[in-house]
Design a protein around this motif. Sequence first.
Motif, PDB file in Angstrom:
ATOM      1  N   TYR A  72       0.831  -1.205   0.000  1.00 49.30           N
ATOM      2  CA  TYR A  72       0.000   0.000   0.000  1.00 49.30           C
ATOM      3  C   TYR A  72       0.865   1.254   0.000  1.00 49.30           C
ATOM      4  CZ  TYR A  72      -3.358   3.492   1.559  1.00 49.30           C
ATOM      5  OH  TYR A  72      -4.127   4.624   1.653  1.00 49.30           O
ATOM      6  N   VAL A 109       0.581   2.764  -3.660  1.00 50.80           N
ATOM      7  CA  VAL A 109      -0.576   3.646  -3.578  1.00 50.80           C
ATOM      8  C   VAL A 109      -0.166   5.022  -3.059  1.00 50.80           C
ATOM      9  CG1 VAL A 109      -2.886   3.981  -2.591  1.00 50.80           C
ATOM     10  CG2 VAL A 109      -2.126   1.689  -3.245  1.00 50.80           C
ATOM     11  N   LYS A 125      -4.732  -2.234  -4.985  1.00 50.69           N
ATOM     12  CA  LYS A 125      -5.923  -1.831  -4.212  1.00 50.69           C
ATOM     13  C   LYS A 125      -7.011  -2.895  -4.298  1.00 50.69           C
ATOM     14  CE  LYS A 125      -7.229   2.467  -4.241  1.00 50.69           C
ATOM     15  NZ  LYS A 125      -7.645   3.815  -4.683  1.00 50.69           N
ATOM     16  N   TYR A 151      -8.280  -5.182  -1.118  1.00 49.07           N
ATOM     17  CA  TYR A 151      -9.687  -5.223  -0.732  1.00 49.07           C
ATOM     18  C   TYR A 151     -10.160  -6.664  -0.599  1.00 49.07           C
ATOM     19  CZ  TYR A 151     -14.603  -3.890  -0.513  1.00 49.07           C
ATOM     20  OH  TYR A 151     -15.898  -3.709  -0.103  1.00 49.07           O
ATOM     21  N   GLY A 183      -7.475  -4.001   2.817  1.00 49.02           N
ATOM     22  CA  GLY A 183      -7.732  -2.822   2.018  1.00 49.02           C
ATOM     23  C   GLY A 183      -9.068  -2.168   2.296  1.00 49.02           C
TER      24      GLY A 183
END
Length: 409
Positions: free
Chosen positions: A209, A213, A246, A250, A255
């Motif tokens: 992440y 991200v 992502k 999830y 996530g």
Amino acid sequence: MHWGVGFASSRACVVDLSRNQSLALGWAAGGGGGGGSDEPCAFYGDIVAFSLHDSGGVMAGLGPDSWWKKTLYVTGGALLAAAAYLIHELLAIRKEEEVNSKDAIILHQFSRPNNGVPSLSPFCLKMETYLRMADLPYQNYFDGKLSPQGKMPWIEYNNERVSGTEFIIDFLEEKLGVNLNTNLSAHERAVSRAVTKMVEEHFYWTLAYCQWVENLHETQKMLSLPGPFSDLLKWILCHLTKGIVKREMYGHGIGRFSEEEIYLLMEKDMRSLAGLLGDKKYFMGPKLSSLDATVFGHLAQAMWTLPGTRPERLIKGELINLAMYCERIRRKFWPEWYEDNDNTTYESEDSSEESKLQTSLQDFSFYSRTGTYEDENSISQTPDTDLTGQSLFDSDVDMEEFTDHEQYK
């Protein structure tokens, strides 16, 4: 006739950019499953150009005076086809070659990034570090080709293919008789496996992440792609990977939390690792174990690939014992991995200038630690050791004793 260009794939939610070539990303979204949470995703498939049949009389409906539109369609289709071919050529990083793996370990992994770190993938770095810890000669192969299970890294040995870092280690133990865990008790082996799963199935995702991200711009700078459109390709790849990470996060569950909650989970994992390490030299005591390769592969990402982020500030600040641990592993098993901000070198002060030249990370040549390092029982004084031969980066050094020694010089 209309012409179109598209991406054909046999996998859902995967973008395809070249024929029979998987694009070598620094990371791909992974996690879950047996044999370690190695990256199972890559961009793989075919670029295709196809004709659009005028079944509905679309061209006829344009009228006889729309010849310029027809010309525009044909020209645009040709340009798209040329662009597709260009991308195909740029991303055909290396043709498939026959690899002779007779009595040789061939390590397939992602290409080296351009920031001096061996890999942006914690699993690739784990596997290569393990091979160095076990003193097993190996050959890197950066062809971007995934294993039959869709894993990276993977190895070939005597025409046998093994993927998943956990299964690779088991395979090498069985075939070559190497085992870094011989000194561990049954209880210690259980603890080692539990920590491994915490790192690979939980801590891994928080790093992904942060890297793909929240810190995507810096990660994009570290990727190494050849060609005149490398900057554009890196931008595309990074944003595609961001979406994959992502989505996979999830599905994993982690996530579904907020950014702050994800970082809180990361800090808990890092504090747990710092508490487990304490003032020991390695995680399971004074001797190496396979757990050290796992933890180093992940902590190295926080240490050297996430500048200015919360994990870097934490590991280089409050959890300084983890930073010292990473330095120990790097200096011992990666002598060619230099840092620009190093204040110390591996050589002694009277070393020749030629011996101080930095060497690039190993690519296709065979690598072995044999003969590279001095015997561990011998004492060699370097700028980062005291007169006893103990490294100042060893967290188990008695600093009070060292201070007293300095006072009586």
